[in-house]
Design a protein around this motif. Structure first.
Motif, PDB file in Angstrom:
ATOM      1  N   LEU A   1       9.803   9.367  -1.307  1.00 17.92           N
ATOM      2  CA  LEU A   1      10.616   8.323  -0.677  1.00 17.92           C
ATOM      3  C   LEU A   1       9.735   7.265  -0.032  1.00 17.92           C
ATOM      4  CD1 LEU A   1      13.541  10.335   0.986  1.00 17.92           C
ATOM      5  CD2 LEU A   1      13.771   8.528  -0.725  1.00 17.92           C
ATOM      6  N   MET A   2       8.714   7.690   0.695  1.00 15.37           N
ATOM      7  CA  MET A   2       7.827   6.733   1.357  1.00 15.37           C
ATOM      8  C   MET A   2       7.091   5.880   0.317  1.00 15.37           C
ATOM      9  SD  MET A   2       8.274   6.920   4.526  1.00 15.37           S
ATOM     10  CE  MET A   2       7.021   5.685   4.741  1.00 15.37           C
ATOM     11  N   GLY A   3       6.595   6.519  -0.734  1.00 13.69           N
ATOM     12  CA  GLY A   3       5.856   5.779  -1.757  1.00 13.69           C
ATOM     13  C   GLY A   3       6.713   4.737  -2.441  1.00 13.69           C
ATOM     14  N   CYS A   4       7.933   5.117  -2.810  1.00 12.04           N
ATOM     15  CA  CYS A   4       8.832   4.171  -3.495  1.00 12.04           C
ATOM     16  C   CYS A   4       9.233   3.023  -2.576  1.00 12.04           C
ATOM     17  CB  CYS A   4      10.070   4.907  -3.995  1.00 12.04           C
ATOM     18  SG  CYS A   4       9.766   6.045  -5.358  1.00 12.04           S
ATOM     19  N   GLY A   5       9.571   3.365  -1.327  1.00 11.79           N
ATOM     20  CA  GLY A   5       9.995   2.328  -0.387  1.00 11.79           C
ATOM     21  C   GLY A   5       8.895   1.334  -0.092  1.00 11.79           C
TER      22      GLY A   5
ATOM     23  N   LEU B   1      -0.794   6.380  -0.533  1.00 10.20           N
ATOM     24  CA  LEU B   1      -1.579   6.495  -1.762  1.00 10.20           C
ATOM     25  C   LEU B   1      -0.678   6.446  -2.995  1.00 10.20           C
ATOM     26  CD1 LEU B   1      -4.136   9.244  -0.666  1.00 10.20           C
ATOM     27  CD2 LEU B   1      -4.475   6.764  -0.812  1.00 10.20           C
ATOM     28  N   LEU B   2       0.471   7.134  -2.894  1.00 10.79           N
ATOM     29  CA  LEU B   2       1.438   7.029  -3.989  1.00 10.79           C
ATOM     30  C   LEU B   2       1.957   5.606  -4.098  1.00 10.79           C
ATOM     31  CD1 LEU B   2       3.224   8.285  -6.187  1.00 10.79           C
ATOM     32  CD2 LEU B   2       4.874   8.884  -4.385  1.00 10.79           C
ATOM     33  N   GLY B   3       2.186   4.970  -2.939  1.00 12.41           N
ATOM     34  CA  GLY B   3       2.657   3.585  -2.930  1.00 12.41           C
ATOM     35  C   GLY B   3       1.674   2.637  -3.594  1.00 12.41           C
TER      36      GLY B   3
ATOM     37  N   LEU C   1      -4.832  -2.287   1.843  1.00 11.44           N
ATOM     38  CA  LEU C   1      -4.874  -1.804   3.219  1.00 11.44           C
ATOM     39  C   LEU C   1      -3.494  -1.871   3.865  1.00 11.44           C
ATOM     40  CD1 LEU C   1      -6.557  -0.820   5.612  1.00 11.44           C
ATOM     41  CD2 LEU C   1      -7.026  -3.220   6.179  1.00 11.44           C
ATOM     42  N   LEU C   2      -2.785  -2.988   3.630  1.00 11.07           N
ATOM     43  CA  LEU C   2      -1.459  -3.143   4.218  1.00 11.07           C
ATOM     44  C   LEU C   2      -0.503  -2.078   3.702  1.00 11.07           C
ATOM     45  CD1 LEU C   2       0.309  -4.876   6.059  1.00 11.07           C
ATOM     46  CD2 LEU C   2       0.892  -6.274   4.053  1.00 11.07           C
ATOM     47  N   THR C   3      -0.604  -1.722   2.429  1.00  8.42           N
ATOM     48  CA  THR C   3       0.270  -0.699   1.858  1.00  8.42           C
ATOM     49  C   THR C   3       0.106   0.632   2.578  1.00  8.42           C
ATOM     50  OG1 THR C   3       0.175  -1.769  -0.315  1.00  8.42           O
ATOM     51  CG2 THR C   3       0.895   0.527  -0.256  1.00  8.42           C
ATOM     52  N   VAL C   4      -1.148   1.032   2.791  1.00  6.68           N
ATOM     53  CA  VAL C   4      -1.413   2.303   3.464  1.00  6.68           C
ATOM     54  C   VAL C   4      -0.966   2.240   4.923  1.00  6.68           C
ATOM     55  CG1 VAL C   4      -3.206   3.927   4.158  1.00  6.68           C
ATOM     56  CG2 VAL C   4      -3.306   2.848   1.907  1.00  6.68           C
ATOM     57  N   LEU C   5      -1.275   1.134   5.599  1.00  3.94           N
ATOM     58  CA  LEU C   5      -0.902   1.011   7.011  1.00  3.94           C
ATOM     59  C   LEU C   5       0.611   1.032   7.200  1.00  3.94           C
ATOM     60  CD1 LEU C   5      -3.441  -1.671   8.314  1.00  3.94           C
ATOM     61  CD2 LEU C   5      -3.453   0.790   8.730  1.00  3.94           C
ATOM     62  N   VAL C   6       1.337   0.323   6.331  1.00  8.92           N
ATOM     63  CA  VAL C   6       2.796   0.310   6.434  1.00  8.92           C
ATOM     64  C   VAL C   6       3.357   1.707   6.205  1.00  8.92           C
ATOM     65  CG1 VAL C   6       4.914  -0.507   5.310  1.00  8.92           C
ATOM     66  CG2 VAL C   6       3.089  -2.118   5.852  1.00  8.92           C
ATOM     67  N   ALA C   7       2.797   2.419   5.229  1.00 10.83           N
ATOM     68  CA  ALA C   7       3.278   3.777   4.939  1.00 10.83           C
ATOM     69  C   ALA C   7       3.052   4.711   6.120  1.00 10.83           C
ATOM     70  CB  ALA C   7       2.603   4.317   3.691  1.00 10.83           C
ATOM     71  N   VAL C   8       1.861   4.669   6.706  1.00 10.69           N
ATOM     72  CA  VAL C   8       1.553   5.541   7.842  1.00 10.69           C
ATOM     73  C   VAL C   8       2.405   5.157   9.052  1.00 10.69           C
ATOM     74  CG1 VAL C   8      -0.239   6.243   9.471  1.00 10.69           C
ATOM     75  CG2 VAL C   8      -0.778   6.031   7.038  1.00 10.69           C
ATOM     76  N   ALA C   9       2.488   3.854   9.340  1.00 11.05           N
ATOM     77  CA  ALA C   9       3.275   3.411  10.487  1.00 11.05           C
ATOM     78  C   ALA C   9       4.752   3.758  10.315  1.00 11.05           C
ATOM     79  CB  ALA C   9       3.114   1.903  10.676  1.00 11.05           C
ATOM     80  N   ALA C  10       5.274   3.562   9.096  1.00 10.19           N
ATOM     81  CA  ALA C  10       6.676   3.881   8.847  1.00 10.19           C
ATOM     82  C   ALA C  10       6.938   5.375   9.002  1.00 10.19           C
ATOM     83  CB  ALA C  10       7.073   3.416   7.446  1.00 10.19           C
TER      84      ALA C  10
END
Length: 447
Positions: free
Chosen positions: A32-36, A380-382, A413-422
């Motif tokens: 779910l996190m990766g797709c979103g 990472l999936l994202g 970098l933004l992709t990973v940060l957004v995923a972790v923060a979310a």
């Protein structure tokens, strides 16, 4: 207190054991996190490309002057025409009230190759005044622009693009050579480098296609006027007349039809205020001599304001950004529910740890660490899904915009940060609920 490496390893070990116990649930949260995040990042990449400042180092120094020569009965909700009539454009150029001033209009030219075996072909070009290249910081591969003296002399000179130079001369230095346009010979004074500001904010002749390919020819404005070269697009009048309704070129030049874009360079706020006063006084003078029968109506917009006025950012990219963020929020809501179920399923474990002396702070750190690891995995999936999405954006968005979107380091970098923060945000409520578990109740129920 700061968390030591040993404590982090401890919480990481707990997280790993937890993931192994609930593999399916963990995989679903990561998916779910990766797709979103991937959906959001692909849309953001396109939106970022479309909304980017095309000349950030001087966008607050470049301005579009507008003068209302249509009047309140014919303008658009009080807004002056976006282009100028020839009368107003030449008055602006000759007044020289700015550090630099440029006039631009687009036209089509027939290129006659020097090789007799090759057929003539049509090419889009812009007629511009000499300040154009310095004002917009055009980059040259060979040579440069022409001089103000060339403007005055209506010189038969031309600047060509690197693509046209490659087509005609194989990419060699062609400065000083000649090219035939509309059966007239022009001396090449410069070859542009791969210069293509996106969006092409200065070129009103391509206002409806600001992300399309750049012009291949730039010729002196005065020369094009002298040759009676008509504008290829964006010729509009205060009535329903068009350029074909005007009997001759002199009628075009003396008409109130708008077809010429103007830009001025004003380095300081004092320059801006002074130029705005000059515009107002010019319009007032036109009213005084009887040309206008309405009060002065002028505008002076910088690059950012101009892009907003022209609505350069495509509605599709803005809408897709809204939809993508909404999809990410839906994913987060589902992640909250899954994490809540996952954490509360471990209530007995939490109760035992609390009974053995673990504080609520320790429970918070444990579960937030798990959420961060899940977010990192989702990121990472994202990244993988974002890369796949970027490869196919040309099928969803206009190709001219899709080619501008880049999967660069900042987007990674933004992709990973957004995923972790979310993930951390989604874990706040489930973690709070987990920390409220009463150890006595859990021990009694398990007894």
């Amino acid at each position: 207190m700061p968390i030591g490496h040993g404590v982090l390893r401890y919480y990481g070990s707990l997280a790993w054991r937890s993931f192994r116990r609930s593999k399916a649930l963990t995989a679903l949260v990561v998916l779910l996190m990766g797709c979103g995040v991937a959906t959001c990042m692909v849309s953001f990449a396109v939106f970022r490309a479309a909304a980017a400042d095309p000349i950030p180092w001087k966008s607050n120094q470049l301005f579009v002057p507008q003068i209302d020569n249509f009047g309140p009965a014919h303008n658009w909700k009080g807004q002056p025409p976006q282009l100028l009539s020839y009368t107003d454009a030449v008055a602006l150029l000759q007044a020289r009230q700015a550090r630099r001033q440029v006039l631009i209009y687009g036209s089509k030219w027939t290129v006659l190759p020097g090789d007799a075996q090759r057929l003539p072909f049509s090419q889009e070009g812009d007629a511009v005044s000499s300040d154009f290249f310095a004002m917009f910081d055009a980059r040259f591969r060979y040579g440069g622009g022409w001089s103000a003296h060339d403007d005055d002399q209506r010189a038969a000179v031309v600047v060509i693009s690197s693509a046209l130079n490659q087509k005609l001369f194989g990419g060699a230095d062609s400065v000083g050579r000649e090219i035939d346009l509309d059966a007239h010979s022009y001396r090449i004074v410069g070859v542009l480098d791969d210069w293509n500001p996106s969006p092409r904010f200065f070129d009103m002749s391509s206002a409806w296609y600001p992300f399309s390919h750049p012009r291949q020819l730039y010729l002196p404005f005065s020369r094009a006027i002298d040759l009676q070269k008509a504008a290829s697009v964006n010729f509009y009048c205060s009535t329903n007349s068009v350029d074909s309704d005007l009997p001759n070129w002199d009628s075009v030049l003396h008409s109130e039809c708008a077809w010429i874009a103007a830009w001025v360079e004003l380095p300081t706020r004092a320059d801006v205020a002074r130029y705005r006063d000059w515009l107002h006084n010019y319009a007032a003078e036109q009213q005084r001599v009887g040309r206008f029968d309405w009060p002065p109506n002028v505008r002076l917009s910088d690059v950012g304001q101009w892009l907003h006025i022209m609505k350069v950012v495509p509605k599709a990219s803005a809408l897709s950004m809204i939809v993508s963020v909404s999809f990410l929020l839906i994913c987060l809501i589902n992640v909250v529910g899954l994490m809540l179920a996952r954490f509360m399923h471990r209530a007995p474990e939490i109760g035992v740890r609390r009974a053995l002396g673990a504080s609520r702070g320790a429970i918070y750190r444990q579960f937030l660490t798990e959420a961060a690891v899940i977010g990192l995995a989702g990121g990472l999936l994202g990244l993988l899904l974002t890369a796949l999405g970027m490869a196919g954006i040309g099928k969803v968005f206009e190709p001219e915009i899709a080619r501008l979107a880049r999967l660069d380091a900042s987007l990674f970098l933004l992709t990973v940060l957004v995923a972790v923060a979310a993930s951390l945000i989604a874990a706040l409520y489930p973690t709070w609920r987990a920390a409220q578990v009463q150890p006595a109740w859990q021990l009694k129920s398990n007894g």
